[in-house]
Design a protein around this motif. Structure first.
Motif, PDB file in Angstrom:
ATOM      1  N   ARG A  10      15.751 -87.110  35.016  1.00 48.76           N
ATOM      2  CA  ARG A  10      15.520 -88.543  35.241  1.00 48.76           C
ATOM      3  C   ARG A  10      16.799 -89.314  35.549  1.00 48.76           C
ATOM      4  N   ASN A  51      11.459-104.922  32.192  1.00 47.20           N
ATOM      5  CA  ASN A  51      11.483-104.587  30.774  1.00 47.20           C
ATOM      6  C   ASN A  51      12.698-103.713  30.458  1.00 47.20           C
ATOM      7  N   PRO A 109       9.540 -88.547  33.105  1.00 48.59           N
ATOM      8  CA  PRO A 109       9.853 -88.053  31.752  1.00 48.59           C
ATOM      9  C   PRO A 109      10.691 -86.777  31.750  1.00 48.59           C
ATOM     10  N   MET A 167      15.772 -96.649  29.041  1.00 47.65           N
ATOM     11  CA  MET A 167      15.979 -95.431  28.266  1.00 47.65           C
ATOM     12  C   MET A 167      14.678 -94.736  27.864  1.00 47.65           C
ATOM     13  N   ASP A 168      13.560 -95.426  28.040  1.00 49.62           N
ATOM     14  CA  ASP A 168      12.272 -94.859  27.635  1.00 49.62           C
ATOM     15  C   ASP A 168      11.324 -94.874  28.830  1.00 49.62           C
ATOM     16  N   PRO A 169      11.118 -93.733  29.485  1.00 43.49           N
ATOM     17  CA  PRO A 169      10.280 -93.717  30.690  1.00 43.49           C
ATOM     18  C   PRO A 169       8.848 -94.162  30.450  1.00 43.49           C
ATOM     19  N   SER A 170       8.364 -94.023  29.231  1.00 42.20           N
ATOM     20  CA  SER A 170       6.990 -94.441  28.953  1.00 42.20           C
ATOM     21  C   SER A 170       6.831 -95.955  29.034  1.00 42.20           C
ATOM     22  N   GLN A 171       7.937 -96.690  28.977  1.00 48.44           N
ATOM     23  CA  GLN A 171       7.897 -98.144  29.067  1.00 48.44           C
ATOM     24  C   GLN A 171       7.965 -98.652  30.513  1.00 48.44           C
ATOM     25  N   SER A 172       8.141 -97.732  31.456  1.00 44.36           N
ATOM     26  CA  SER A 172       8.297 -98.130  32.854  1.00 44.36           C
ATOM     27  C   SER A 172       6.949 -98.299  33.540  1.00 44.36           C
ATOM     28  N   ALA A 178      13.507-102.047  27.913  1.00 42.38           N
ATOM     29  CA  ALA A 178      13.196-100.817  27.178  1.00 42.38           C
ATOM     30  C   ALA A 178      12.943 -99.653  28.122  1.00 42.38           C
ATOM     31  N   ALA A 179      12.577 -99.955  29.364  1.00 44.50           N
ATOM     32  CA  ALA A 179      12.259 -98.894  30.324  1.00 44.50           C
ATOM     33  C   ALA A 179      13.487 -98.128  30.773  1.00 44.50           C
TER      34      ALA A 179
END
Length: 345
Positions: free
Chosen positions: A211, A146, A207, A151-156, A148-149
């Motif tokens: 990171r 994905n 997060p 730059m966005d750790p919640s998407q990992s 989006a992961a």
């Protein structure tokens, strides 16, 4: 370019850095140096800053002739580097050189980067399946890759229960290989890749402010592990960005974050000592990208042939894709390869 006169002995890993990626002038220089090292110095492997698993396709082609050249080059490099003529020329020469030679006299190709792109990291499925086959749980590649992961750790997915289960599996598989006196070279590569990728995904889900620095450090750690394995094979020419191969700390500015970490060259040099050598490449001009004649008080300006200076300072590049040398790093560089003018590829 008789670089061997610079060293007391033949380095097991000879790093040739580049200040910008993909320029065919620099790739041609690399190819000529590799041919010379093969023909005169007994080097048998070239390792590029490219996906280590994709690189197996290239190695199979140059050693056995398996596949079609265009398709092998297109699919055997990451970062879209199969489009560069210099890489195609390298693979073609290696195959021609190996034709009719016994296995122990052939040249080999290796990627030493992880399966990592700027936009995403690969799924661990390929590496794990190569090691354990049907014993690997079903893995949905789309969840792991994905974009989006990045730059966005919640998407990992990297800290999910599934990821933790796979990290234990990868660790067990790697540990099993350590119990064997002569484990298969490719199995070891798959194990290093699986373990490294799962660590990378773990840090993608972090997060904390650290990171990005941990991600860059993990990537270079994966590179270093692959290079140390290649050093055991025999003398190897390593080609990557100067920032990966230097012995000094690597740095990068990403937005408002200043990242600093120990890169591949530093890690490998600490293990191999004088058996690791590093030649940095600097350029004078890249007019195609607005990089004109270097100021006379910079390292590149000095090399460009302008009058002697009492001090050398860092050069600033108007193009993001070119990283000038930092004079502060000169004491830890074994030599500088200078290309006066880089012409349109």
């Amino acid at each position: 370019m008789d670089v061997m006169k610079m060293f007391a002995g033949r380095p097991r890993l000879l790093g040739l850095g580049e200040p910008t990626h993909g320029d065919n002038n620099l790739l041609d220089l690399r190819n000529r140096l590799f041919r010379r090292l093969v023909e005169r110095e007994g080097y048998r492997t070239i390792a590029l800053e490219s996906d280590c698993l994709k690189g197996l396709t290239v190695d199979d082609y140059v050693t056995t002739g398996e596949g079609d050249l265009d398709e092998v080059v297109r699919n055997g490099f990451s970062h879209e580097w199969g489009h560069f003529q210099g890489n195609c020329d390298l693979v073609r020469w290696m195959r021609a050189h190996n034709e009719g030679r016994p296995h122990d006299g052939q040249v080999r190709f290796a990627g030493f980067d992880g399966p990592l792109e700027i936009s995403a990291a690969a799924s661990p499925r390929q590496a794990l399946t190569a090691l354990a086959g049907d014993a690997v749980p079903q893995i949905d590649d789309d969840r792991w890759t994905n974009p989006a992961a990045m730059m966005d750790p919640s998407q990992s997915i990297g800290r999910s229960p599934e990821a933790k289960e796979l990290r234990l599996l990868a660790d067990d598989l790697a540990a099993e290989l350590e119990t064997q006196p002569h484990p298969d070279e490719r199995a070891l590569l798959y194990a290093r890749t699986a373990v490294g990728l799962l660590r990378y995904h773990h840090w993608m889900a972090d997060p904390s402010p650290a990171r990005l620095q941990r991600l860059t450090a993990q990537r270079d750690a994966m590179m270093a592990a692959n290079l140390l394995a290649l050093a055991d094979r025999g003398p190897t020419l390593v080609y990557a960005h100067n920032s990966h191969l230097q012995r000094d700390r690597s740095t990068m500015q990403m937005g408002d974050q200043h990242l600093s970490w120990w890169g591949t060259g530093a890690l490998v040099s600490a293990k191999l000592g004088p058996q690791y050598a590093f030649l940095a490449t600097a350029v004078g001009t890249i007019h195609e990208h607005g990089v004109g004649a270097p100021p006379p008080d910079t390292l590149e300006g000095h090399l460009y042939g302008l009058p002697e200076q009492t001090a050398l300072v860092a050069r600033q590049s108007p193009w993001y894709g070119y990283a000038p040398l930092d004079p502060a790093n000169l004491p830890s560089i074994d030599g500088v390869v200078f290309v006066r003018d880089v012409t349109s590829s």
